[in-house]
Design a protein around this motif. Structure first.
Motif, PDB file in Angstrom:
ATOM      1  N   GLU A   1       0.821  -1.209   0.000  1.00  0.00           N
ATOM      2  CA  GLU A   1       0.000   0.000   0.000  1.00  0.00           C
ATOM      3  C   GLU A   1       0.857   1.262   0.000  1.00  0.00           C
ATOM      4  N   ALA A   2       2.029   1.184   0.650  1.00  0.00           N
ATOM      5  CA  ALA A   2       2.938   2.336   0.714  1.00  0.00           C
ATOM      6  C   ALA A   2       3.932   2.343  -0.451  1.00  0.00           C
ATOM      7  N   GLU A   3       3.727   1.436  -1.414  1.00  0.00           N
ATOM      8  CA  GLU A   3       4.539   1.331  -2.626  1.00  0.00           C
ATOM      9  C   GLU A   3       5.986   0.918  -2.349  1.00  0.00           C
ATOM     10  N   PHE A   4       6.160   0.125  -1.296  1.00  0.00           N
ATOM     11  CA  PHE A   4       7.423  -0.606  -1.094  1.00  0.00           C
ATOM     12  C   PHE A   4       7.155  -2.021  -1.599  1.00  0.00           C
ATOM     13  N   THR A   5       7.584  -2.308  -2.804  1.00  0.00           N
ATOM     14  CA  THR A   5       7.165  -3.552  -3.451  1.00  0.00           C
ATOM     15  C   THR A   5       8.259  -4.608  -3.549  1.00  0.00           C
ATOM     16  N   LYS A   6       9.500  -4.239  -3.250  1.00  0.00           N
ATOM     17  CA  LYS A   6      10.592  -5.210  -3.370  1.00  0.00           C
ATOM     18  C   LYS A   6      10.807  -5.921  -2.032  1.00  0.00           C
ATOM     19  N   PHE A   7       9.865  -6.763  -1.707  1.00  0.00           N
ATOM     20  CA  PHE A   7       9.979  -7.530  -0.468  1.00  0.00           C
ATOM     21  C   PHE A   7       9.720  -9.002  -0.763  1.00  0.00           C
ATOM     22  N   THR A   8      10.339  -9.842   0.040  1.00  0.00           N
ATOM     23  CA  THR A   8      10.156 -11.290  -0.066  1.00  0.00           C
ATOM     24  C   THR A   8       9.761 -11.830   1.304  1.00  0.00           C
ATOM     25  N   ILE A   9       8.724 -12.661   1.316  1.00  0.00           N
ATOM     26  CA  ILE A   9       8.273 -13.311   2.555  1.00  0.00           C
ATOM     27  C   ILE A   9       8.780 -14.746   2.547  1.00  0.00           C
ATOM     28  N   PHE A  10       9.561 -15.089   3.550  1.00  0.00           N
ATOM     29  CA  PHE A  10      10.087 -16.450   3.667  1.00  0.00           C
ATOM     30  C   PHE A  10       9.302 -17.205   4.730  1.00  0.00           C
ATOM     31  N   ASP A  11       8.927 -18.445   4.410  1.00  0.00           N
ATOM     32  CA  ASP A  11       8.216 -19.277   5.389  1.00  0.00           C
ATOM     33  C   ASP A  11       8.643 -20.728   5.210  1.00  0.00           C
TER      34      ASP A  11
ATOM     35  N   ARG B   1      13.772 -21.353   4.864  1.00  0.00           N
ATOM     36  CA  ARG B   1      14.047 -20.785   6.181  1.00  0.00           C
ATOM     37  C   ARG B   1      15.160 -19.757   6.107  1.00  0.00           C
ATOM     38  N   VAL B   2      15.016 -18.717   6.900  1.00  0.00           N
ATOM     39  CA  VAL B   2      16.125 -17.785   7.108  1.00  0.00           C
ATOM     40  C   VAL B   2      16.935 -18.364   8.269  1.00  0.00           C
ATOM     41  N   GLU B   3      18.101 -18.899   7.947  1.00  0.00           N
ATOM     42  CA  GLU B   3      18.905 -19.579   8.968  1.00  0.00           C
ATOM     43  C   GLU B   3      19.662 -18.611   9.853  1.00  0.00           C
ATOM     44  N   SER B   4      20.147 -17.523   9.244  1.00  0.00           N
ATOM     45  CA  SER B   4      20.929 -16.578  10.042  1.00  0.00           C
ATOM     46  C   SER B   4      20.872 -15.184   9.436  1.00  0.00           C
ATOM     47  N   LEU B   5      21.092 -14.203  10.285  1.00  0.00           N
ATOM     48  CA  LEU B   5      21.183 -12.798   9.881  1.00  0.00           C
ATOM     49  C   LEU B   5      22.410 -12.186  10.543  1.00  0.00           C
ATOM     50  N   ARG B   6      23.139 -11.403   9.791  1.00  0.00           N
ATOM     51  CA  ARG B   6      24.301 -10.699  10.345  1.00  0.00           C
ATOM     52  C   ARG B   6      24.298  -9.259   9.826  1.00  0.00           C
ATOM     53  N   TRP B   7      24.389  -8.301  10.750  1.00  0.00           N
ATOM     54  CA  TRP B   7      24.410  -6.893  10.375  1.00  0.00           C
ATOM     55  C   TRP B   7      25.802  -6.507   9.878  1.00  0.00           C
ATOM     56  N   ASN B   8      25.838  -5.937   8.668  1.00  0.00           N
ATOM     57  CA  ASN B   8      27.093  -5.456   8.093  1.00  0.00           C
ATOM     58  C   ASN B   8      27.155  -3.950   8.275  1.00  0.00           C
ATOM     59  N   ALA B   9      28.043  -3.499   9.164  1.00  0.00           N
ATOM     60  CA  ALA B   9      28.125  -2.076   9.502  1.00  0.00           C
ATOM     61  C   ALA B   9      28.711  -1.247   8.365  1.00  0.00           C
ATOM     62  N   ASN B  10      29.398  -1.881   7.431  1.00  0.00           N
ATOM     63  CA  ASN B  10      29.981  -1.144   6.311  1.00  0.00           C
ATOM     64  C   ASN B  10      28.949  -0.874   5.220  1.00  0.00           C
ATOM     65  N   SER B  11      28.228  -1.921   4.833  1.00  0.00           N
ATOM     66  CA  SER B  11      27.214  -1.753   3.783  1.00  0.00           C
ATOM     67  C   SER B  11      25.871  -1.302   4.341  1.00  0.00           C
TER      68      SER B  11
ATOM     69  N   TRP C   1      21.600  -6.134   6.123  1.00  0.00           N
ATOM     70  CA  TRP C   1      21.548  -7.432   6.779  1.00  0.00           C
ATOM     71  C   TRP C   1      21.948  -8.506   5.773  1.00  0.00           C
ATOM     72  N   ILE C   2      22.891  -9.359   6.162  1.00  0.00           N
ATOM     73  CA  ILE C   2      23.317 -10.469   5.320  1.00  0.00           C
ATOM     74  C   ILE C   2      22.589 -11.719   5.815  1.00  0.00           C
ATOM     75  N   ALA C   3      21.757 -12.272   4.958  1.00  0.00           N
ATOM     76  CA  ALA C   3      20.890 -13.394   5.336  1.00  0.00           C
ATOM     77  C   ALA C   3      21.315 -14.666   4.628  1.00  0.00           C
ATOM     78  N   VAL C   4      21.357 -15.755   5.385  1.00  0.00           N
ATOM     79  CA  VAL C   4      21.576 -17.081   4.812  1.00  0.00           C
ATOM     80  C   VAL C   4      20.213 -17.758   4.706  1.00  0.00           C
ATOM     81  N   ILE C   5      19.818 -18.064   3.472  1.00  0.00           N
ATOM     82  CA  ILE C   5      18.497 -18.609   3.179  1.00  0.00           C
ATOM     83  C   ILE C   5      18.634 -20.080   2.798  1.00  0.00           C
TER      84      ILE C   5
ATOM     85  N   GLN D   1      21.443 -19.877   0.018  1.00  0.00           N
ATOM     86  CA  GLN D   1      21.828 -18.633  -0.633  1.00  0.00           C
ATOM     87  C   GLN D   1      22.232 -17.617   0.420  1.00  0.00           C
ATOM     88  N   THR D   2      23.117 -16.721   0.041  1.00  0.00           N
ATOM     89  CA  THR D   2      23.452 -15.587   0.895  1.00  0.00           C
ATOM     90  C   THR D   2      22.975 -14.322   0.200  1.00  0.00           C
ATOM     91  N   LEU D   3      22.045 -13.623   0.826  1.00  0.00           N
ATOM     92  CA  LEU D   3      21.427 -12.447   0.220  1.00  0.00           C
ATOM     93  C   LEU D   3      21.564 -11.251   1.151  1.00  0.00           C
TER      94      LEU D   3
END
Length: 491
Positions: free
Chosen positions: A27-37, A105-115, A118-122, A131-133
């Motif tokens: 609704e707010a026109e943020f359309t580049k999202f992915t729902i993982f389940d 499943r999202v197995e892990s998340l790590r915050w990258n302070a440089n970029s 969030w670096i996610a292992v899917i 995958q690492t996204l």
């Protein structure tokens, strides 16, 4: 560095929270999202919970999205299948299926302070591929009631063992000697549903629950027609239920006249429905009203008075083969044992691993020190991360769907604020977080939850309440209705 016109957003979970986030982002026109389940369909807890009698204990017209009303609910309190179909309908109506990656499943998340990402292992559990996204924002909608609690001693049971949250429909209970451990929300729904099917039913009760009359009825077709066609009627119905539920909040205030009045309703129900004095005494709670979840039901007390039912209040001391031994000397032989033992809410988002700002292991911190949040939605150690219906936001008196919608609306306001000002990341200030936690803890000093000890899942191993919102829903709405940008550091 600034926020791109279309930030990449990761949503974890396709239950009520994750779906609401998806709708509000679109609704707010943020359309580049992915729902993982990790499941094969939407629904979350309403997909995986399929035990006999599974239903909601909040009225249907409030336990649904305000933006997606359903005028043709079958009953005042809906069953699991109808709620699941509602969520599927919402997903189709708002075009969310193309955004969802099931059995992933999202197995892990790590915050990258440089970029500042969030670096996610899917992990795709079908193909076993990983995958690492990278994502600009993460929204957690995993909820608290997700990881089944299997008390270790019951693993020794050699008969059929079933947990209510992982129900096995292939197990036939007909003519069997069945035991049910637990008298919480699932236990009091299972027992009346199976009592006439089994040969003998033994209910192992640690603490007697407080029950309340359940005002259950089917909506006649004329009501469904009116709710569909009459302008404003649907809104008025929802509003009426909302305010009636808000009135229940007085029952959770510590040592007040209001609490005593609500408790009286429970007492009258127990006295009127249980004829045998000894059983009535066994079913009378020995802790303050509201300390544990109040359970609406009309058929539990009648069910446990049937001749094939036995209530065992002794502490279980041993499980040997198919026999349960309790400290009162009782020995119970069973064919099937049903664990209605709830969940592990204080495992939070486990087994996912989250490494936040300054390489902080978030799960370790939350388990050892307790979670700290701001508005129950963001955390100072996790930039660009939103938690929906996480710590500090569950309810004991009303619909959590209202909480989820408030959080999602607030989240979108924050994202829009950042986008308009070319901001890339946010981090809530620790001072703002500390102020909120003080406000949160202070609220619990006035509630039964903060003053009684009954072994409730609301409390963590340190004796601290980390789950429930201590005020009414109007107070939560007021907090979430604005946006205090001074509480954040932006980049």
């Amino acid at each position: 560095m600034k926020l791109p016109p279309e930030p990449e957003i990761c949503i974890i979970g396709a239950g009520f929270a994750g779906l609401c986030a998806g709708v509000k982002l679109k609704e707010a026109e943020f359309t580049k999202f992915t729902i993982f389940d990790s499941n094969s369909e939407v629904g979350g807890t309403w997909l995986v919970n399929r035990y006999p009698g599974c239903a909601c204990d909040v009225p249907s017209h409030l336990y649904s999205f305000s933006f997606a009303p359903k005028p043709d609910w079958t009953k005042h309190y809906s069953s699991q299948p109808e709620i699941l179909e509602y969520l599927k309908d919402v997903t189709r109506q708002y075009g969310l299926y193309p955004h969802i990656r099931f059995q992933t499943r999202v197995e892990s998340l790590r915050w990258n302070a440089n970029s500042l990402k969030w670096i996610a292992v899917i992990h795709n559990t079908l193909t076993n591929e990983k995958q690492t996204l990278a994502y600009d924002f993460v929204i957690s909608g995993v909820g608290m009631l997700r990881i089944p609690n299997y008390p270790e001693e019951f693993c020794k049971f050699t008969g059929e063992l079933i947990h209510s949250a992982v129900w096995n429909p292939d197990v036939d209970l007909t003519g069997k000697r069945v035991g049910v451990v637990g008298t919480g929300a699932s236990g009091i729904q299972i027992v009346p549903t199976i009592v006439d099917q089994v040969d003998k039913l033994t209910v192992f009760q640690r603490r007697a629950p407080y029950l309340m009359p359940k005002i259950q009825f089917e909506y006649p077709e004329v009501c469904k027609w009116a709710l569909t066609k009459v302008p404003g009627l649907r809104w008025a119905t929802r509003a009426t239920i909302f305010w009636l539920q808000e009135l229940l909040y007085i029952g959770f205030q510590h040592n007040t006249v209001g609490a005593k009045l609500v408790e009286k309703i429970s007492t009258v129900q127990r006295r009127s429905q249980i004829s045998h004095e000894m059983l009535r005494k066994k079913m009378t709670p020995n802790y303050e009203f509201g300390c544990k979840r109040i359970l609406p039901t009309n058929d539990y007390y009648p069910a446990i008075q049937k001749p094939n039912v036995n209530i065992v209040s002794g502490k279980i001391v041993q499980v040997k083969d198919k026999t349960i031994l309790t400290d009162d000397g009782a020995s119970t032989d069973l064919d099937v044992l049903i664990l209605a033992t709830g969940y592990k809410p204080h495992d939070y988002f486990a087994p996912m691993n989250i490494i936040g700002k300054n390489s902080e292991d978030i799960l370790h911190t939350w388990k050892t020190e307790g979670p700290k949040t701001y508005l129950g939605t963001v955390c100072s150690s996790m930039p660009n991360y939103f938690s929906l219906l996480g710590p500090n936001t569950a309810l004991g008196h009303s619909s959590v769907i209202f909480v989820i919608e408030c959080q999602c609306d607030w989240m979108v306001r924050l994202l829009q604020f950042m986008q308009k000002r070319d901001m890339y990341s946010f981090s809530v200030k620790e001072a703002a977080e500390d102020d909120f936690m003080h406000f949160y803890d202070e609220g619990h000093t006035k509630t039964v939850w903060g003053n009684a000890n009954c072994g409730s899942w609301y409390v963590n191993s340190k004796g601290k309440i980390t789950t429930l919102w201590p005020y009414n829903l109007v107070s939560f709405w007021r907090l979430m209705n604005g946006l205090n940008t001074e509480a954040f550091d932006f980049k």
